[in-house]
Design a protein around this motif. Structure first.
Motif, mmCIF file in Angstrom:
data_model
loop_
_atom_site.group_PDB
_atom_site.id
_atom_site.type_symbol
_atom_site.label_atom_id
_atom_site.label_comp_id
_atom_site.label_asym_id
_atom_site.label_seq_id
_atom_site.Cartn_x
_atom_site.Cartn_y
_atom_site.Cartn_z
ATOM 1 N N SER A 7 0.788 -1.171 0.025
ATOM 2 C CA SER A 7 -0.031 -0.107 -0.261
ATOM 3 C C SER A 7 0.738 1.134 0.022
ATOM 4 C CB SER A 7 -0.872 -0.023 1.239
ATOM 5 O OG SER A 7 -1.569 1.207 1.472
ATOM 6 N N ASP A 8 0.384 2.298 -0.364
ATOM 7 C CA ASP A 8 1.113 3.652 -0.342
ATOM 8 C C ASP A 8 0.803 3.983 1.139
ATOM 9 O OD1 ASP A 8 -1.010 5.529 -0.276
ATOM 10 O OD2 ASP A 8 -1.483 4.942 -2.067
ATOM 11 N N SER A 9 1.470 5.068 1.418
ATOM 12 C CA SER A 9 1.357 5.514 2.818
ATOM 13 C C SER A 9 0.192 6.209 3.273
ATOM 14 C CB SER A 9 2.664 6.099 3.501
ATOM 15 O OG SER A 9 2.842 7.300 2.646
ATOM 16 N N SER A 10 -0.783 6.391 2.478
ATOM 17 C CA SER A 10 -1.884 7.199 2.746
ATOM 18 C C SER A 10 -2.967 6.186 3.559
ATOM 19 C CB SER A 10 -2.868 7.661 1.568
ATOM 20 O OG SER A 10 -3.151 6.588 0.646
ATOM 21 N N CYS A 11 -2.672 4.920 3.795
ATOM 22 C CA CYS A 11 -3.637 4.103 4.383
ATOM 23 C C CYS A 11 -3.526 4.115 5.980
ATOM 24 C CB CYS A 11 -2.965 2.611 4.073
ATOM 25 S SG CYS A 11 -1.441 2.151 4.763
ATOM 26 N N VAL A 28 4.622 1.768 0.682
ATOM 27 C CA VAL A 28 5.468 2.604 -0.073
ATOM 28 C C VAL A 28 5.314 4.263 0.273
ATOM 29 C CG1 VAL A 28 6.264 3.088 -2.292
ATOM 30 C CG2 VAL A 28 5.335 0.774 -1.775
ATOM 31 N N PRO A 29 6.308 4.922 0.799
ATOM 32 C CA PRO A 29 5.980 6.022 1.385
ATOM 33 C C PRO A 29 5.718 7.354 0.289
ATOM 34 C CG PRO A 29 8.198 5.532 1.557
ATOM 35 C CD PRO A 29 7.696 4.440 1.091
ATOM 36 N N LEU A 30 5.013 8.252 0.540
ATOM 37 C CA LEU A 30 5.033 9.180 -0.065
ATOM 38 C C LEU A 30 6.046 10.167 0.430
ATOM 39 C CD1 LEU A 30 1.659 8.394 -0.387
ATOM 40 C CD2 LEU A 30 1.571 10.414 -1.942
ATOM 41 N N GLY A 123 -8.759 5.045 6.402
ATOM 42 C CA GLY A 123 -9.481 3.917 7.012
ATOM 43 C C GLY A 123 -10.029 2.903 6.053
ATOM 44 N N ALA A 124 -10.644 3.458 5.092
ATOM 45 C CA ALA A 124 -11.064 2.384 4.116
ATOM 46 C C ALA A 124 -9.889 1.573 3.354
ATOM 47 C CB ALA A 124 -11.700 3.363 2.711
ATOM 48 N N MET A 125 -8.847 2.257 3.100
ATOM 49 C CA MET A 125 -7.491 1.226 2.843
ATOM 50 C C MET A 125 -7.168 0.489 3.826
ATOM 51 S SD MET A 125 -5.358 4.345 0.716
ATOM 52 C CE MET A 125 -4.079 3.143 0.085
ATOM 53 N N VAL A 126 -7.387 0.654 5.281
ATOM 54 C CA VAL A 126 -7.147 -0.389 6.219
ATOM 55 C C VAL A 126 -8.023 -1.344 6.174
ATOM 56 C CG1 VAL A 126 -6.892 -0.550 8.813
ATOM 57 C CG2 VAL A 126 -5.974 1.701 7.679
ATOM 58 N N LEU A 127 -9.064 -1.072 5.966
ATOM 59 C CA LEU A 127 -10.221 -2.220 5.798
ATOM 60 C C LEU A 127 -9.965 -2.970 4.645
ATOM 61 C CD1 LEU A 127 -13.433 -0.104 6.687
ATOM 62 C CD2 LEU A 127 -12.334 -1.925 8.038
#
Length: 281
Positions: A7-11, A28-30, A123-127
Motif C-alpha cells: 500500500s502507499d502510505s496514505s493507508c 511505499v511512502p509518499l 481507514g477505507a484502505m486499512v479495511l
C-alpha cells in the motif's frame, strides 16, 4: 508461495501494526515537502513535528507520490501481490504503481500483481488491507484472481467521510480564501465531506460544534450505505478525544459491528490537519 500486500502510505496502517505468518505487508511512502524540509511518510515520521513545520511555514507545502521503481522493489519480494493506492483522482500514485507492476513483469512474468484503486484513503484502505489479509490467510487453492475479484467488490462497497477544523493548509494552497477559513474557525464550524464513488471529494455539510458535527457524520453514513454489521475505522490527527466521542456517537446511532481508532500517518496529517477526523466504513 509468498503472498504480499503493498500500500502507499496514505493507508494510515503502520507496518509495525501488521502481523501475519503467511502474508508480507509493506507501505511505499509518499514524500511531503514543507519549505526546504522533506518528510518521508514512513513508520518513523513524527506527525507532531510535521504539523509544527507546516504551521511555521508561510508558503504552500506539497506532496509527491512514490516512484514506479519504489513500487517495483516492493512487488519483487513476493510471488503474488495485491497493491492498494490512494484514489487515482487525488494522486498520481496509482499510475506509479501500475508502471512499477509493468517493470517487474518484464523481468518476472511469472509473478502475479494486482493493483486496486481504493478511490479513497486512510481507514477505507486499512479495511481493504485487513480484508486482503483475511482472504490470503484462508486461501488453500492459490485463487489469486478470485481474491482480487472479492477485493474489488469490497472496495466498491466502502465509503469515506471526514471533518476538518483547521483550514490553514487549504488556505496556503489556494483552495480556500483566507477570510472564509478565518470565519469558519472563529465560528467553530466544521466542514464535513465525503468521497464520491469516483474517488473525488464532495463537501456534504457544515456543522457548528462537536456534538452536531458527529451527529451529522452518522447521518451521512446512514444515508450513504446500509451500515448493518459494517466495520469502521476512524483516523484522527492529534484528536483522540474527538475520535472517542465520534466512536460513541457511531455506536449509538448505527448498527455497525465495531469501530477502531488509529492515528493519522503523514499524508493524511498533511491534509486533515490538527483535529481532523477521517472515517472509513
Amino acid at each position: 508461495m509468498i503472498w504480499s500486500i503493498v500500500s502507499d502510505s496514505s493507508c494510515d496502517l503502520r507496518v509495525s501494526d501488521f502481523t501475519s505468518e503467511k502474508v508480507l505487508f509493506e507501505t511505499v511512502p509518499l514524500r511531503l515537502q514543507v519549505g526546504a524540509r522533506e518528510f518521508i511518510d514512513n513508520d518513523e515520521l513524527d506527525t507532531r513535528e510535521l504539523l509544527t513545520a507546516m504551521d511555521a511555514e508561510k508558503t504552500a507545502s506539497s506532496t509527491a507520490c512514490p516512484s514506479p521503481a519504489a513500487f517495483a522493489r516492493a512487488f519483487e519480494k513476493a510471488d503474488r501481490t495485491v497493491c492498494f493506492t490512494i484514489s487515482a483522482n487525488l494522486s498520481g500514485t496509482y499510475n506509479a504503481a501500475v508502471m512499477g507492476r509493468e517493470m517487474v513483469l518484464e523481468e518476472h512474468p511469472e509473478k502475479e500483481i494486482c493493483i486496486i484503486d481504493s478511490k479513497s484513503t486512510a481507514g477505507a484502505m486499512v479495511l481493504l488491507i485487513r480484508k486482503a489479509k483475511e482472504l490470503m490467510e484462508a486461501d488453500t487453492q492459490g485463487d489469486f484472481a478470485g481474491i482480487c475479484d472479492q477485493l474489488r467488490m469490497y472496495q466498491a462497497a466502502l465509503r469515506t467521510c471526514f471533518t476538518l477544523e483547521n483550514f490553514d493548509n487549504l488556505i496556503k494552497n489556494g483552495r480556500m480564501r483566507p477570510l472564509v477559513g478565518t470565519l469558519l474557525h472563529s465560528l467553530g464550524i466544521h466542514v464535513i465531506a465525503d468521497a464520491t464513488p469516483q474517488g473525488t471529494i464532495h463537501v456534504a455539510d457544515k456543522a457548528r460544534g462537536e456534538g452536531k458535527t458527529y451527529k451529522a457524520i452518522t447521518e451521512l453514513m446512514r444515508g450513504s450505505k446500509d451500515c448493518e454489521g459494517a466495520h469502521v475505522v476512524i483516523s484522527h490527527c492529534e484528536n483522540l478525544a474527538g475520535a472517542m466521542k465520534l466512536k460513541e456517537q457511531i455506536l449509538k446511532d448505527l448498527p455497525v459491528k465495531g469501530v477502531d481508532i488509529i492515528s493519522c500517518r503523514g499524508l493524511t496529517t498533511f491534509y486533515a490537519m490538527e483535529k481532523g477526523l477521517i472515517v472509513g466504513y
